[in-house]
Design a protein around this motif. Sequence first.
Motif, PDB file in Angstrom:
ATOM      1  N   PRO A  60       0.816  -1.224   0.000  1.00 50.90           N
ATOM      2  CA  PRO A  60       0.000   0.000   0.000  1.00 50.90           C
ATOM      3  C   PRO A  60       0.847   1.271   0.000  1.00 50.90           C
ATOM      4  N   SER A  61       1.986   1.217   0.682  1.00 54.09           N
ATOM      5  CA  SER A  61       2.871   2.377   0.707  1.00 54.09           C
ATOM      6  C   SER A  61       3.462   2.640  -0.670  1.00 54.09           C
ATOM      7  N   LEU A  62       3.819   1.570  -1.385  1.00 52.73           N
ATOM      8  CA  LEU A  62       4.355   1.715  -2.738  1.00 52.73           C
ATOM      9  C   LEU A  62       3.289   2.284  -3.681  1.00 52.73           C
ATOM     10  N   PHE A  63       2.078   1.772  -3.571  1.00 47.05           N
ATOM     11  CA  PHE A  63       0.993   2.244  -4.441  1.00 47.05           C
ATOM     12  C   PHE A  63       0.669   3.719  -4.176  1.00 47.05           C
ATOM     13  N   LYS A  64       0.728   4.105  -2.930  1.00 44.79           N
ATOM     14  CA  LYS A  64       0.479   5.504  -2.567  1.00 44.79           C
ATOM     15  C   LYS A  64       1.570   6.403  -3.154  1.00 44.79           C
ATOM     16  N   ALA A  65       2.814   5.891  -3.086  1.00 47.91           N
ATOM     17  CA  ALA A  65       3.928   6.649  -3.663  1.00 47.91           C
ATOM     18  C   ALA A  65       3.746   6.810  -5.169  1.00 47.91           C
ATOM     19  N   TYR A  66       3.282   5.766  -5.803  1.00 46.89           N
ATOM     20  CA  TYR A  66       3.065   5.812  -7.262  1.00 46.89           C
ATOM     21  C   TYR A  66       1.966   6.812  -7.622  1.00 46.89           C
ATOM     22  N   ASP A  67       0.901   6.787  -6.863  1.00 47.43           N
ATOM     23  CA  ASP A  67      -0.220   7.694  -7.154  1.00 47.43           C
ATOM     24  C   ASP A  67       0.202   9.166  -7.067  1.00 47.43           C
ATOM     25  N   ALA A  68       1.161   9.458  -6.202  1.00 50.59           N
ATOM     26  CA  ALA A  68       1.594  10.842  -6.003  1.00 50.59           C
ATOM     27  C   ALA A  68       2.794  11.214  -6.873  1.00 50.59           C
ATOM     28  N   ALA A  69       3.287  10.274  -7.668  1.00 54.11           N
ATOM     29  CA  ALA A  69       4.494  10.501  -8.463  1.00 54.11           C
ATOM     30  C   ALA A  69       4.201  11.351  -9.701  1.00 54.11           C
ATOM     31  N   PRO A  70       5.238  11.995 -10.251  1.00 53.61           N
ATOM     32  CA  PRO A  70       5.070  12.754 -11.508  1.00 53.61           C
ATOM     33  C   PRO A  70       4.649  11.831 -12.645  1.00 53.61           C
ATOM     34  N   ASP A  71       4.060  12.389 -13.674  1.00 56.79           N
ATOM     35  CA  ASP A  71       3.573  11.592 -14.801  1.00 56.79           C
ATOM     36  C   ASP A  71       4.699  10.807 -15.470  1.00 56.79           C
ATOM     37  N   SER A  72       5.905  11.399 -15.534  1.00 54.84           N
ATOM     38  CA  SER A  72       7.025  10.699 -16.176  1.00 54.84           C
ATOM     39  C   SER A  72       7.357   9.403 -15.449  1.00 54.84           C
ATOM     40  N   VAL A  73       7.280   9.434 -14.121  1.00 50.96           N
ATOM     41  CA  VAL A  73       7.538   8.235 -13.311  1.00 50.96           C
ATOM     42  C   VAL A  73       6.392   7.243 -13.482  1.00 50.96           C
ATOM     43  N   LYS A  74       5.183   7.744 -13.443  1.00 48.88           N
ATOM     44  CA  LYS A  74       4.020   6.869 -13.608  1.00 48.88           C
ATOM     45  C   LYS A  74       4.069   6.115 -14.926  1.00 48.88           C
ATOM     46  N   GLN A  75       4.475   6.817 -15.967  1.00 45.30           N
ATOM     47  CA  GLN A  75       4.509   6.194 -17.286  1.00 45.30           C
ATOM     48  C   GLN A  75       5.501   5.042 -17.336  1.00 45.30           C
ATOM     49  N   SER A  76       6.678   5.216 -16.715  1.00 46.61           N
ATOM     50  CA  SER A  76       7.711   4.171 -16.765  1.00 46.61           C
ATOM     51  C   SER A  76       7.399   2.987 -15.865  1.00 46.61           C
ATOM     52  N   LEU A  77       6.609   3.231 -14.813  1.00 41.89           N
ATOM     53  CA  LEU A  77       6.319   2.163 -13.847  1.00 41.89           C
ATOM     54  C   LEU A  77       4.879   1.656 -13.929  1.00 41.89           C
ATOM     55  N   ALA A  78       4.123   2.133 -14.879  1.00 35.12           N
ATOM     56  CA  ALA A  78       2.699   1.801 -14.938  1.00 35.12           C
ATOM     57  C   ALA A  78       2.446   0.301 -15.016  1.00 35.12           C
ATOM     58  N   GLU A  79       3.161  -0.388 -15.895  1.00 37.01           N
ATOM     59  CA  GLU A  79       2.903  -1.820 -16.085  1.00 37.01           C
ATOM     60  C   GLU A  79       3.291  -2.646 -14.863  1.00 37.01           C
ATOM     61  N   PRO A  80       4.506  -2.482 -14.300  1.00 32.20           N
ATOM     62  CA  PRO A  80       4.832  -3.277 -13.102  1.00 32.20           C
ATOM     63  C   PRO A  80       3.926  -2.965 -11.920  1.00 32.20           C
ATOM     64  N   ILE A  81       3.528  -1.703 -11.768  1.00 33.50           N
ATOM     65  CA  ILE A  81       2.620  -1.362 -10.673  1.00 33.50           C
ATOM     66  C   ILE A  81       1.276  -2.051 -10.865  1.00 33.50           C
ATOM     67  N   LYS A  82       0.781  -2.081 -12.082  1.00 33.73           N
ATOM     68  CA  LYS A  82      -0.492  -2.744 -12.352  1.00 33.73           C
ATOM     69  C   LYS A  82      -0.405  -4.233 -12.028  1.00 33.73           C
ATOM     70  N   ILE A  83       0.724  -4.854 -12.386  1.00 33.15           N
ATOM     71  CA  ILE A  83       0.922  -6.283 -12.085  1.00 33.15           C
ATOM     72  C   ILE A  83       0.881  -6.513 -10.576  1.00 33.15           C
ATOM     73  N   LEU A  84       1.527  -5.639  -9.830  1.00 38.91           N
ATOM     74  CA  LEU A  84       1.544  -5.782  -8.369  1.00 38.91           C
ATOM     75  C   LEU A  84       0.173  -5.504  -7.763  1.00 38.91           C
ATOM     76  N   GLN A  85      -0.560  -4.564  -8.329  1.00 40.64           N
ATOM     77  CA  GLN A  85      -1.902  -4.253  -7.814  1.00 40.64           C
ATOM     78  C   GLN A  85      -2.865  -5.417  -8.024  1.00 40.64           C
ATOM     79  N   GLN A  86      -2.670  -6.162  -9.097  1.00 42.56           N
ATOM     80  CA  GLN A  86      -3.563  -7.287  -9.406  1.00 42.56           C
ATOM     81  C   GLN A  86      -3.121  -8.586  -8.721  1.00 42.56           C
TER      82      GLN A  86
END
Length: 745
Positions: free
Chosen positions: A522-548
């Motif tokens: 949950p802490s990682l997901f919260k960090a991702y949600d608050a991250a800049p768009d450039s970071v979100k774009q590069s980590l979007a797929e691995p974060i989605k895998i972890l969320q699922q």
Amino acid sequence: MDKLFGKIAVTIKANFIIFSMFLPALVLAQKINQKEIKREKTLAKSVTIIRDNWGVPHIYGKTDAAVVFGLMYAQCEDNFKGIERNYLYQLGKQTEVDGETNLYTDVQLQLIADSADAIKDYKTSAPWFRKLLDAFADGINYYLYKHPEVKPKVFKHFEPWYALMFTDGSVAATETGGIKLSETKDFYSTTPEKLGAVTGQPVKNIYDMVNERETGSNGFAIAPSKSASGHALLYINPHVPFYFRSEVELVSDEGLNAYGAVTWGQFFIYQGFNKHCGWMHTSAYADVADLYAEKVSKKDGKWYYEYDGKLRPIITRELSFKIKHNDEIEQRSITGYYTHHGPVLGARDGKWLALKANNRSYNALVESWLITKANNLAEYKKAMNMLSNATNSTVYADDKGNTIFWYGNYIPKRNPKYDWSLPVDGSTSATEWQGVHKLSEIITITNPATGWIQNCNSTPYTASGTSSPDKSKYPVYMAPDGENYRAVTAIRILKDAKNLTLDELVAKGYDHYLAAFDDLLPSLFKAYDAAPDSVKQSLAEPIKILQQWDRNTAIHSVASSLAIEWGTLMMKALPPPQTDQESTFITRRFQTLVKTISPAQQLAWLNDVLQNLQSRFGTWKVEWGEMNRYQRPDDGISFDDNKPSIPVGLTGSGFGQLPSFQSRTMNTNKRYGYSGNSFIAVVEFGTRLRAKSIVNGGSSFDPASKNFTDQEQGIIDGKFKDVLFYKKDVLKHAQRSYHPGDGFK
């Protein structure tokens, strides 16, 4: 005349060299005592070893001593190297093989356990027990006599008192009171004048401990009301280095009939069962060893320490070491220091730290033996009333339906006003121990109404749900430990369990859920949600895998790979605990960690994981079973990505998984298991005992044997073999039956 004396000297020197060449053979010859061999041959005839189709030795003898003889012989057949290695450790002689590498481990061991005391215990031991000690040595020595091709590194002949140097079968058998090896090294590698100036170091980070070896265990006891058969069940699951113990059965005409795991070089079943009852030892964190801060001074060239306003002389003892340097042996002596509290193992803030503990004990060995012969609860408690098992808790079940948990056994009484997690003042009698707690005084759960008991090296105050003990009724030092994630999982899967069979209990013991990620992700997901768009774009797929991800490890799970690799980096950031007790508060420490690590850092570590996997495998989308492997090298240490291995969907227990498969890279790209599940058994105590078991790899240490890897898939998948407890069943599945000395291939 000078020339004459010179010739004589040369002749003497030459003769001495020739004599020296034959000296090892002469010494070895002296060890082959014909009277001893005759005695051993007689014992051998009274013992039968039957190897079943899994290679498990079932040892039958007329007397207990005969069975001990046969057990030690069978252990030597399987793993003499492991036996010798354990005694090199226990006797503080590793330097004779390893050189300087283990010098200060040897220093600690020689300080803590004096062989002179073990010899004295042997000479004064009860006649019935001395027979067992003699049989222990005879079994090993007879093996060496019958196998001259086996070349021991150090021990050409085993003495019966050796067993009294190794009286605890635990993987963490030596208590040091929280002092670290580096502190002992600093203290004993400096000059005497600087001994009191050493500053201590904190306890290791949990990440370091996880990546060395696991010393945890899982023990479950299920009441008849919760089992399908109406009989008590016991689950035995130690986490230790692979191949740390052997699986055996011991049967004598004197009432011995026990099955389970034996630590190499010992003659009692450490974790196991007999026809009537079973015992699972888990490492306890009850405070059983203390450091005393001694106020020292030097007077007239001698050391003294203060006690109740008076000076007492520091006691010294010369420790002797043979240190291997290539093909040469260096003899070295180190002066060991002692107060009446015990050996001085180090110093902090100018005060010497003396250890008070019960590491080597005649009664501990006797207690361990008597437990194996206990046929009912009264006999088991009688053995435990010797109050000598210093490192273990016990989860117990029997054929009368009893399920019991004892948190510890040997627990010193102390003044509860002091903080015993830290060194206490050694200059006052107010800090002295006040005897040992009675068995009835230690934390105990007996036949809980909840119908289940779990212990996963965690606090006993949650060991049986609502039937757990009341923490307020016990002094802090009895159970200073906290909660871990394995215990969290165990409670979840046992609290509502009903009608459990052996196989269903195994399935629960193989639960793949990683409870730690309930706090970490949950802490990682919260960090991702608050991250800049450039970071979100590069980590979007691995974060989605972890969320699922369902937070269960699996062979084909990419999420498992990402989470475990990232979680391991998070573990590195855990602040070092200040005491051993603090290190056990795993859930609390993780929950604090996610609040202190910056969101940017958590995301950066995930990015590091992606890059690392890409570099190692050509893609970051690596399934866990692709990178996490089981392999049993012929030599036990040379792992190779190019050689056959098996995918494993488990991980280490640090993240809360009940079955443990601790792995790491071994100069390889892939990770290979080396510690965790070893011997596991599940037992049903009905009118006729039923049990299943599994070991890591296989019973044999011979790569050419079918029993070298015939259990590897079973321990990975949780598919156990039937235990052949009754001789009729053993004979149906026998590979070979023989007397010690007949040979075994």
